[in-house]
Design a protein around this motif. Structure first.
Motif, mmCIF file in Angstrom:
data_model
loop_
_atom_site.group_PDB
_atom_site.id
_atom_site.type_symbol
_atom_site.label_atom_id
_atom_site.label_comp_id
_atom_site.label_asym_id
_atom_site.label_seq_id
_atom_site.Cartn_x
_atom_site.Cartn_y
_atom_site.Cartn_z
ATOM 1 N N TYR A 11 0.666 -1.075 -0.216
ATOM 2 C CA TYR A 11 0.099 0.153 -0.148
ATOM 3 C C TYR A 11 1.069 1.385 -0.001
ATOM 4 C CZ TYR A 11 -3.194 3.563 1.621
ATOM 5 O OH TYR A 11 -3.880 4.827 1.641
ATOM 6 N N THR A 12 0.702 2.279 -1.051
ATOM 7 C CA THR A 12 1.329 3.389 -1.157
ATOM 8 C C THR A 12 0.394 4.473 -1.112
ATOM 9 O OG1 THR A 12 3.387 2.065 -2.306
ATOM 10 C CG2 THR A 12 3.175 4.423 -2.370
ATOM 11 N N PRO A 13 0.353 5.503 -0.428
ATOM 12 C CA PRO A 13 -0.517 6.322 -0.419
ATOM 13 C C PRO A 13 0.048 7.625 -1.424
ATOM 14 C CG PRO A 13 0.687 6.878 1.681
ATOM 15 C CD PRO A 13 1.181 5.336 1.063
ATOM 16 N N SER A 54 0.546 11.216 -3.245
ATOM 17 C CA SER A 54 1.003 12.621 -2.854
ATOM 18 C C SER A 54 -0.129 13.502 -2.917
ATOM 19 C CB SER A 54 2.081 12.927 -3.592
ATOM 20 O OG SER A 54 1.512 13.372 -5.154
ATOM 21 N N LEU A 55 -0.082 14.685 -2.284
ATOM 22 C CA LEU A 55 -1.120 15.726 -2.228
ATOM 23 C C LEU A 55 -1.322 16.356 -3.655
ATOM 24 C CD1 LEU A 55 -0.163 17.670 0.959
ATOM 25 C CD2 LEU A 55 -2.169 16.118 0.860
ATOM 26 N N LEU A 61 -3.361 13.807 -5.306
ATOM 27 C CA LEU A 61 -4.936 14.073 -4.626
ATOM 28 C C LEU A 61 -5.723 15.357 -5.390
ATOM 29 C CD1 LEU A 61 -6.842 12.913 -2.665
ATOM 30 C CD2 LEU A 61 -5.788 14.524 -1.186
ATOM 31 N N SER A 84 -7.905 13.553 2.008
ATOM 32 C CA SER A 84 -6.487 13.451 2.322
ATOM 33 C C SER A 84 -6.193 12.925 3.818
ATOM 34 C CB SER A 84 -5.846 14.998 2.625
ATOM 35 O OG SER A 84 -6.452 15.890 3.640
ATOM 36 N N ARG A 85 -7.248 12.877 4.771
ATOM 37 C CA ARG A 85 -7.375 12.108 5.917
ATOM 38 C C ARG A 85 -7.481 10.591 5.488
ATOM 39 N NH1 ARG A 85 -10.046 16.989 7.556
ATOM 40 N NH2 ARG A 85 -12.264 15.670 7.531
ATOM 41 N N VAL A 107 -6.325 8.992 3.168
ATOM 42 C CA VAL A 107 -4.896 8.486 2.841
ATOM 43 C C VAL A 107 -5.046 7.378 1.547
ATOM 44 C CG1 VAL A 107 -2.663 7.746 3.478
ATOM 45 C CG2 VAL A 107 -3.899 8.861 5.265
ATOM 46 N N LEU A 108 -5.444 8.062 0.392
ATOM 47 C CA LEU A 108 -6.028 7.070 -0.704
ATOM 48 C C LEU A 108 -4.650 6.610 -1.196
ATOM 49 C CD1 LEU A 108 -8.654 9.279 -2.466
ATOM 50 C CD2 LEU A 108 -8.929 7.295 -0.539
ATOM 51 N N SER A 109 -4.783 5.331 -1.613
ATOM 52 C CA SER A 109 -4.021 4.570 -2.820
ATOM 53 C C SER A 109 -4.353 5.114 -4.067
ATOM 54 C CB SER A 109 -3.969 3.050 -2.613
ATOM 55 O OG SER A 109 -5.037 2.515 -3.128
#
Length: 256
Positions: free
Chosen positions: A170-172, A174-175, A178, A212-213, A215-217
């Protein structure tokens, strides 16, 4: 890492079932080179196979030696596993640190041995002196001793994982990534007339904060984008069916 050049050495194991469990742990990590300091006849073949299950070929091909030095004579490094520090034990490497060294050696054609001691006593100082490295697996101070097969599994995992560097879990996102998702959602809402004149900017800030909270992949972000895009497409399609555009070529037909 060349796993064929990783050697697992068991020094004076007592329990036949533990040897079988070690074989299974090795098979999980694509390791097949097992060497034992001891005699084959000292082990119950049936009990070994009970826990080895489908990894029994590792047991069948295992080699037996009189000492660690003999078992590792063709190896470039021999790392003794221990949880105890002492004057003669030198620097203790972590599993990942050992893996870095072993990778360079095995890729160059050399063998790297990982030596495990007796289930009850571990490796003695004299046995560790026959190794040129020492490795420790961090465990709880209140219950530090590990089962033999578990220790082999941990070390095996680290060397095996080094061959799968392209494998990611799992790699979230970046902003900035997003932000692309939020823009896509806002574009979809724009298509169905969700925003009248103003409101898009506030809505984008809302989604940016919420997502952002979360923390999506990457896959989750793409899935959300597809949902909103499809919803917007369906809404536009239904709107056209309910309120068809005027037929400029035949005005009367469009009014009908």
């Amino acid at each position: 890492m060349n796993l064929e050049n990783i050697v697992i050495v068991l020094c004076r194991p007592e329990e036949s079932r533990n040897v079988g469990a070690v074989c299974r742990a090795m098979a999980n990590c694509s390791l097949s080179n097992l060497r034992i300091v001891g005699k084959r006849e000292d082990f119950d073949d049936t009990r070994v196979r009970i826990l080895a299950i489908h990894s029994a070929p590792i047991w069948e091909k295992a080699l037996f030696f009189d000492s660690i030095r003999d078992a590792t004579s063709d190896c470039t490094i021999a790392a003794g596993t221990t949880r105890r520090r002492g004057k003669k034990r030198g620097k203790l490497l972590l599993p990942e640190e050992f893996t870095d060294e072993a990778s360079l050696i095995t890729e160059s054609g050399g063998k790297a041995a990982i030596v495990f001691g007796n289930e009850r006593t571990g490796l003695t100082d004299e046995e560790l002196e026959q190794c040129n490295l020492a490795v420790t697996i961090p465990t709880s101070e209140s219950f530090a001793s590990m089962n033999l097969s578990h220790a082999v599994q941990v070390m095996g995992y680290h060397v095996f994982r080094s061959t799968k560097k392209d494998m990611t879990g799992y790699t979230p996102i970046s902003l900035s990534r997003l932000g692309e998702t939020v823009k896509s959602l806002a574009d979809s809402l724009q298509k169905i007339g969700f925003f009248s004149v103003t409101g898009r900017s506030d809505m984008e800030i809302f989604w940016q904060n919420i997502l952002s909270r979360a923390v999506l992949s990457e896959k989750e972000a793409q899935y959300i984008e597809k949902i909103f895009d499809k919803a917007a497409g369906l809404a536009c399609s239904n709107r056209e069916k309910t309120h068809p555009a005027p037929n400029l070529d035949n005005p009367k037909k469009s009014i009908g």
